[in-house]
Design a protein around this motif. Structure first.
Motif, PDB file in Angstrom:
ATOM      1  N   ILE A 116       0.838  -1.205   0.000  1.00 56.05           N
ATOM      2  CA  ILE A 116       0.000   0.000   0.000  1.00 56.05           C
ATOM      3  C   ILE A 116       0.870   1.250   0.000  1.00 56.05           C
ATOM      4  CG2 ILE A 116      -1.687   1.333   1.310  1.00 56.05           C
ATOM      5  CD1 ILE A 116      -2.731  -1.345   2.410  1.00 56.05           C
TER       6      ILE A 116
ATOM      7  N   GLN B 205      -5.593   4.202  -1.274  1.00 58.43           N
ATOM      8  CA  GLN B 205      -4.542   3.633  -0.429  1.00 58.43           C
ATOM      9  C   GLN B 205      -4.590   4.228   0.983  1.00 58.43           C
ATOM     10  OE1 GLN B 205      -2.297   4.492  -3.746  1.00 58.43           O
ATOM     11  NE2 GLN B 205      -3.325   2.638  -4.480  1.00 58.43           N
TER      12      GLN B 205
ATOM     13  N   LEU C 100      -7.273   2.339   2.786  1.00 56.72           N
ATOM     14  CA  LEU C 100      -6.828   1.007   3.212  1.00 56.72           C
ATOM     15  C   LEU C 100      -5.959   1.088   4.455  1.00 56.72           C
ATOM     16  CD1 LEU C 100      -5.970  -0.637  -0.231  1.00 56.72           C
ATOM     17  CD2 LEU C 100      -7.961  -1.087   1.200  1.00 56.72           C
TER      18      LEU C 100
ATOM     19  N   ARG D 121     -11.443  -3.567   7.933  1.00 59.38           N
ATOM     20  CA  ARG D 121     -10.649  -3.662   6.703  1.00 59.38           C
ATOM     21  C   ARG D 121     -11.531  -3.990   5.499  1.00 59.38           C
ATOM     22  NH1 ARG D 121      -5.736  -7.435   8.686  1.00 59.38           N
ATOM     23  NH2 ARG D 121      -5.171  -7.405   6.470  1.00 59.38           N
TER      24      ARG D 121
ATOM     25  N   GLU E  83      -6.446  -5.970   1.140  1.00 55.69           N
ATOM     26  CA  GLU E  83      -5.442  -5.001   0.714  1.00 55.69           C
ATOM     27  C   GLU E  83      -4.682  -5.393  -0.554  1.00 55.69           C
ATOM     28  OE1 GLU E  83      -6.155  -4.366   5.073  1.00 55.69           O
ATOM     29  OE2 GLU E  83      -5.798  -6.097   3.788  1.00 55.69           O
TER      30      GLU E  83
END
Length: 322
Positions: free
Chosen positions: A10, A50, A53, A76, A157
């Motif tokens: 990420i 990002q 996340l 998440r 992710e």
């Protein structure tokens, strides 16, 4: 998926997208290319994704409370779903609109070296980000195909970053193609067509991400390999003779709930059964470390009673755990 591996991918993608976004907007300002504008907005959207996340990963670390006794692991999944919405609206829909406007009112690209130079730089930078995501994913993917990995991954992710980076690379190639054809023909319509293709690609990727993260939000069971390990670990052949039936649920990417009815011998004492349950829980946690919440109910297995169940998937269906 290891949290460190996902975070590394990420952060790599975030750094690349921020640098690329600035370069694309500069190129748009000098050239007037709609592909550059769409790609700039795409990079901003990816950077925001990002950040979402990373925020979701941070919130998921909160400790369980009375209100949320199973913790916050699904944060998440929620933020992964938000990413798909952002990618669809800010990335895909905006690019489709910009492409339509460019085709309706085309104009010649000025200072061609700006968009071409920026696109080449962006392709190189995005390739490094994509390479990092592939490297981190390969540590977990095993023998799965990329499609299987994206469909079965319990952590959002890496699949998100993989699809975003893939879409970004393809989008950059489309933008470069649109700009080059526009320069070669002197017709700005091709720049708009390239922008439309970018928008369609982003919408498709967003829909795939939405479908996968929706499934995770609804609640997915453990994978087949983990299920087999749990069944094998629960049975010792002495005090626990079979798993009558079992249900599993991911409370988060790295936290699994296991609820099972196990068969014990009819002449065991309460103390022996309690010890057998404790031992079975310990074996399950050793075999599948993410199995952190385990509920085992002892029962006497009866083949005739199991076979009489109206719904074999909801009642004890046999030692194999149907």
């Amino acid at each position: 998926m290891s949290a460190s591996g996902g975070t590394k991918a990420i952060v790599a993608a975030l750094g690349a997208n921020l640098a690329i976004a600035v370069a694309k907007f500069v190129a748009f300002a000098f050239s007037g290319s709609s592909s550059m504008l769409a790609e700039g907005v795409h990079s901003v959207a990816d950077s925001g994704n990002q950040a979402l996340l990373l925020l979701g990963g941070k919130k998921a670390q909160k400790k369980a409370s009375e209100e949320h006794p199973f913790g916050y692991g699904r944060e998440r999944y929620i933020y992964g779903f938000l990413v798909s919405i952002v990618l669809f609206t800010i990335g895909g829909v905006f690019a489709l609109y910009e492409g339509y406007e460019k085709i309706k009112e085309p104009h010649e690209i000025e200072h061609w070296y700006w968009p071409v130079g920026v696109l080449v730089f962006a392709i190189i930078a995005e390739s490094f980000s994509f390479r990092t995501a592939i490297k981190e994913s390969n540590q977990l993917r095993g023998k799965q195909s990329w499609g299987q990995f994206i469909r079965t991954a319990k952590a959002p992710e890496l699949p998100v970053v993989l699809l975003e980076d893939f879409g970004a690379l393809v989008g950059l190639v489309l933008a470069l193609g649109g700009v080059c054809i526009s320069l070669a023909t002197g017709d700005g319509v091709w720049d708009g067509i390239g922008t439309l293709c970018i928008g369609a690609l982003l919408v498709l990727i967003a829909l795939i991400l939405a479908a996968e993260t929706k499934s995770l939000l609804l609640g997915e069971a453990a994978g087949s390999e983990d299920l087999a390990r749990i069944r094998a670990a629960a049975v010792d052949g002495e005090t626990v003779t079979a798993v009558i039936h079992m249900r599993t649920l991911h409370l988060g990417p790295e936290e699994l709930l296991v609820a099972a009815k196990i068969a014990v011998r009819h002449d065991d004492t309460a103390v022996e059964i309690a010890r057998a349950i404790d031992a079975a829980e310990a074996r399950i946690r050793e075999a599948v470390p993410i199995a952190r919440v385990i509920y085992l109910e002892p029962d006497i297995y009866d083949e005739r009673a199991a076979a009489a169940g109206a719904d074999p998937t909801a009642t004890p269906g046999g030692p194999a755990g149907h």
